[in-house]
Write an enzyme that holds these catalytic residues in place. Structure first.
Site, PDB file in Angstrom:
ATOM      1  N   MET B   1     127.009 142.645   4.632  1.00  0.00           N
ATOM      2  CA  MET B   1     126.224 141.414   4.602  1.00  0.00           C
ATOM      3  C   MET B   1     126.136 140.807   5.998  1.00  0.00           C
ATOM      4  O   MET B   1     126.990 141.010   6.840  1.00  0.00           O
ATOM      5  CB  MET B   1     126.874 140.410   3.642  1.00  0.00           C
ATOM      6  CG  MET B   1     126.894 140.890   2.215  1.00  0.00           C
ATOM      7  SD  MET B   1     125.283 140.771   1.438  1.00  0.00           S
ATOM      8  CE  MET B   1     125.313 139.036   0.977  1.00  0.00           C
ATOM      9  N   CYS B   2     125.125 140.033   6.180  1.00  0.00           N
ATOM     10  CA  CYS B   2     124.861 139.447   7.483  1.00  0.00           C
ATOM     11  C   CYS B   2     125.137 137.953   7.414  1.00  0.00           C
ATOM     12  O   CYS B   2     125.549 137.429   6.391  1.00  0.00           O
ATOM     13  CB  CYS B   2     123.401 139.678   7.848  1.00  0.00           C
ATOM     14  SG  CYS B   2     122.883 141.387   7.582  1.00  0.00           S
ATOM     15  N   GLN B   3     124.924 137.278   8.522  1.00  0.00           N
ATOM     16  CA  GLN B   3     125.004 135.820   8.485  1.00  0.00           C
ATOM     17  C   GLN B   3     123.769 135.225   9.128  1.00  0.00           C
ATOM     18  O   GLN B   3     123.181 135.810  10.043  1.00  0.00           O
ATOM     19  CB  GLN B   3     126.278 135.325   9.176  1.00  0.00           C
ATOM     20  CG  GLN B   3     127.535 135.692   8.379  1.00  0.00           C
ATOM     21  CD  GLN B   3     128.682 134.692   8.555  1.00  0.00           C
ATOM     22  OE1 GLN B   3     128.518 133.617   9.134  1.00  0.00           O
ATOM     23  NE2 GLN B   3     129.840 135.051   8.045  1.00  0.00           N
ATOM     24  N   ILE B  78     123.106 137.481  12.587  1.00  0.00           N
ATOM     25  CA  ILE B  78     123.969 138.567  13.045  1.00  0.00           C
ATOM     26  C   ILE B  78     124.074 139.573  11.916  1.00  0.00           C
ATOM     27  O   ILE B  78     124.171 139.214  10.754  1.00  0.00           O
ATOM     28  CB  ILE B  78     125.361 138.078  13.513  1.00  0.00           C
ATOM     29  CG1 ILE B  78     125.967 137.095  12.519  1.00  0.00           C
ATOM     30  CG2 ILE B  78     125.281 137.457  14.902  1.00  0.00           C
ATOM     31  CD1 ILE B  78     127.346 136.606  12.928  1.00  0.00           C
ATOM     32  N   ASN B 108     119.601 137.644   4.746  1.00  0.00           N
ATOM     33  CA  ASN B 108     120.957 138.121   4.510  1.00  0.00           C
ATOM     34  C   ASN B 108     121.022 138.525   3.048  1.00  0.00           C
ATOM     35  O   ASN B 108     120.671 137.722   2.169  1.00  0.00           O
ATOM     36  CB  ASN B 108     121.925 136.986   4.901  1.00  0.00           C
ATOM     37  CG  ASN B 108     123.183 136.907   4.062  1.00  0.00           C
ATOM     38  OD1 ASN B 108     123.465 137.746   3.220  1.00  0.00           O
ATOM     39  ND2 ASN B 108     123.945 135.864   4.293  1.00  0.00           N
TER      40      ASN B 108
END
Lengths: 258, 258
Positions: B1-3, B78, B108
């Site tokens: 997972m991203c942020q 990110i 995300n």
């Protein structure tokens, strides 16, 4: 008028040397103070840096000079505003997507009474004649070839025709790339050099810097640099003929169409 | 997972403080190592910085932390890759043009079996589910509203419906902006804070840095910061409800639709 810089290579190459000289024209050795920009292809992706500050005063330009981004296709532009106010949305290069690829475009010159009908597929965000011409070019390519990208030969022929029609409105020196080839069209002023084995030492015109490319390259490397005015004092730059559209692939121009 | 990180303000504001904490999650306080990106609106123009290096190791991220770019709408991301290889063309945010405005999008989450029919108006350059969803969103907005941008209320209603349909395929936390408003949708995790008069001192969670905003602001300033996980330890962050689409204008969320 603005200035253009393009690079096309057979292996990813950094543009630090050429950009260092070119950026000096953005306020020091020449008066292109109204913003600048540079786009690098990395695979299918594009890094675009634009700034409405003069290139000599820009922290982003400083980063480019220090951080060697390697790319096979680079297009850069320093701007002296003729149409459109000094604002970020009017800085070249412009980027749009067509056929699942990014296209990068920069223009030097001035178009008069150029108000083509735009069907909405591509619409300018800023107020320059340049972005209008870019939107029109992509629209017309999509209308001609539909949803599938054509091979290079028909693409080149279509571009030659479209660019010629736009150039009838004024001065249309331009660079365009889809990450496969770099197209350069000259209305008034453009030249290029091909750097290849045996590599020599080159000295910048705009700053007291020399580089011995033999130290930085392999015998296989080949790099074409295309620019408004020669960047170095000791290399042989070939001038484009007015009206000429050249296509650069793997660091060299393709033979002219006959 | 991203942020995800977003900022929406009533006057152009720099994001150096929030980005400094957020970037630490790109390799130091969290393991989002597979690239990052940030987009700033400046008027109608967009500055986009993307890098496939981890944010903590990126010279471009270093530049952002030092060079206070002032903007009213910022979206940053990110990446921890789940779909699509680590490559520049897969880094968020993505940018496309619709109705003569740039649109910026970051996501995300993970979408399963999401293969909508794309009519060619917008086509992904990379291989992520995220860019596919973005292309689909813009295509559907253009189909609904034609060539003219709608007012905010019908745009918001259309987006709520489209985003809800896409979110049925998995996790779809997203941020989207056209430079007028910032849209944020939560599937699983998103929160926000509004900073306004009287301003306080805020302390980052991810780095030992505090800022007294009262020293840097005027009483008129208002800033909304939206992020995957709270960035500061001493502010009140409001969590989104799952399925909620919020619209931020001039540094605050619009009232919920009833």
């Amino acid at each position: 008028m603005c200035q253009l810089l393009g690079m096309n290579c057979n292996v990813p190459t950094d543009i630090v040397f050429s950009f260092t000289g070119f950026a000096q024209r953005g306020g020091r050795t020449d008066s292109h103070l109204d913003g600048w920009g540079i786009a690098f292809f990395e695979g299918a992706g594009v890094r675009l840096f634009v700034d409405h500050q003069a290139a000599v005063a820009s922290p982003v330009a400083e980063l480019i000079k220090r951080y060697p981004i390697k790319s096979r296709h680079v297009i850069a532009h320093i701007r002296k505003a003729t149409q459109g106010q000094v604002a970020l949305e009017n800085c070249h290069p412009f980027v749009r997507e067509l056929w699942g690829r990014y296209w990068v475009f920069a223009h030097n010159g001035d178009l008069k009474n150029f108000n083509p009908t735009l069907n909405g597929a591509y619409r300018p965000v800023g107020s320059t004649d340049s972005e209008r011409a870019f939107c029109f070019l992509l629209q017309e390519l999509r209308l001609r070839f539909g949803d599938g990208a054509p091979a290079l030969a028909p693409l080149r022929a279509a571009l030659a025709e479209l660019v010629g029609a736009i150039a009838a409105h004024g001065t249309f020196n331009l660079m365009l790339s889809d990450g496969n080839a770099l197209f350069a069209h000259c209305s008034t002023k453009l030249c290029y050099v091909v750097r290849q084995h045996p590599f020599l030492t080159a000295s910048l015109s705009d700053e007291d810097v020399s580089v011995d490319f033999a130290q930085l390259t392999t015998p296989r490397d080949r790099v074409a640099v295309i620019v408004t005015e020669p960047l170095t004092t000791n290399e042989h730059w070939t001038a484009f003929a007015p009206g000429e559209l050249k296509v650069f692939v793997d660091g060299m121009p393709l033979p002219d169409l006959v």
